[in-house]
Scaffold this active site. Structure first.
Site, PDB file in Angstrom:
ATOM      1  N   HIS A   1       1.744   4.458  -2.933  1.00 10.74           N
ATOM      2  CA  HIS A   1       1.770   5.919  -2.836  1.00 10.74           C
ATOM      3  C   HIS A   1       3.029   6.474  -3.513  1.00 10.74           C
ATOM      4  CE1 HIS A   1      -1.805   6.486  -0.575  1.00 10.74           C
ATOM      5  NE2 HIS A   1      -1.383   5.879   0.507  1.00 10.74           N
TER       6      HIS A   1
ATOM      7  N   HIS B   1       0.834  -1.212   0.000  1.00  5.04           N
ATOM      8  CA  HIS B   1       0.000   0.000   0.000  1.00  5.04           C
ATOM      9  C   HIS B   1       0.864   1.256   0.000  1.00  5.04           C
ATOM     10  CE1 HIS B   1      -3.463   2.572   1.125  1.00  5.04           C
ATOM     11  NE2 HIS B   1      -2.579   3.202   1.887  1.00  5.04           N
ATOM     12  N   GLU B   2       1.871   1.298   0.861  1.00  5.70           N
ATOM     13  CA  GLU B   2       2.708   2.493   0.944  1.00  5.70           C
ATOM     14  C   GLU B   2       3.596   2.647  -0.292  1.00  5.70           C
ATOM     15  OE1 GLU B   2       1.906   4.589   3.000  1.00  5.70           O
ATOM     16  OE2 GLU B   2       0.736   3.342   4.351  1.00  5.70           O
TER      17      GLU B   2
END
Length: 226
Positions: A97, A93-94
């Site tokens: 980004h 998920h990170e």
């Protein structure tokens, strides 16, 4: 009675998303011997695979996040060094980004600009709300009081806009990028995909409680104008 029930419902709406996030992360946080690498190792591998070798992977005690200013994916110690489904999903998920940032996606760029503005207005808001009771004493005319309330509304509105803009960015990171990466790259077993989806959903909801709280605070100030 109705006011009390409405208050409880509002409290539940604010607290439950955050509670759901914590419970979901905890449910899938046990290390698994069949997971070949840690969350930090996966993050490093994915970043390198996408040509983002300049993005660092670091430990943090301030919550998992990607810092676009320092170009760093930061994971809590448990996710950085853990071999759990939570660690794997949060790392992906990170990293997503970081992909949004590297690709210059319009929504992420907008969020960066708004976040920088919100950081400034938050500092002003901190001083304003401390001084507000004193200022209210001197605001004896209706127009002065309305101006005071409008300032409070404007300061809170910036944070509301930022949190609302953040939500679709978070869901894109989880389901537009992280899930396909994990699924297509066979980084997790097919049987574990439902659990991974729940962790990614929780990761996307981390800002929901903040958005709700901001909206509640904004509503309180708007009521003063009525």
């Amino acid at each position: 009675m109705l006011i009390a029930l409405a208050g409880l419902a509002l409290l539940a709406a604010i607290v439950l998303p955050q509670l759901l996030v914590r419970l979901t992360f905890s449910r899938h946080a046990a290390d698994r011997p069949d997971i070949p690498g840690t969350g930090g190792e996966l993050a490093r591998h994915l970043l390198d695979s996408f040509g983002l070798g300049h993005v660092r992977v670091e430990v943090t005690d301030r919550g998992d996040h990607y810092d676009p200013r320092d170009k760093a994916v930061r994971l809590g110690e448990r996710n950085l060094n853990g071999r759990s489904l939570t660690a794997v999903a949060v790392a992906a998920h990170e990293v997503s980004h970081a992909l949004q940032d590297d690709r210059g996606e319009r929504s992420f760029t907008l969020w960066q600009r708004l976040a920088a503005l919100a950081a400034q207005t938050d500092r002003i808001a901190g001083l304003f709300f401390i001084a507000a009771p004193i200022l209210a004493i001197f605001a004896r005319t209706p127009m002065a009081l309305i101006a005071l309330v409008l300032v409070g509304v404007a300061l809170l509105a910036v944070r509301v806009v930022v949190t609302l803009v953040t939500l679709p960015i978070e869901f894109d990171a989880s389901f537009g990028k992280a899930l396909p990466i994990l699924e297509e790259g066979n980084y997790v077993a097919r049987a574990d995909l439902p659990a991974v989806r729940s962790v990614l959903r929780a990761a996307a909801l981390t800002y929901l409680a903040a958005a709700l709280i901001s909206l509640v605070n904004l509503a309180r100030w708007v009521r003063l104008l009525r």
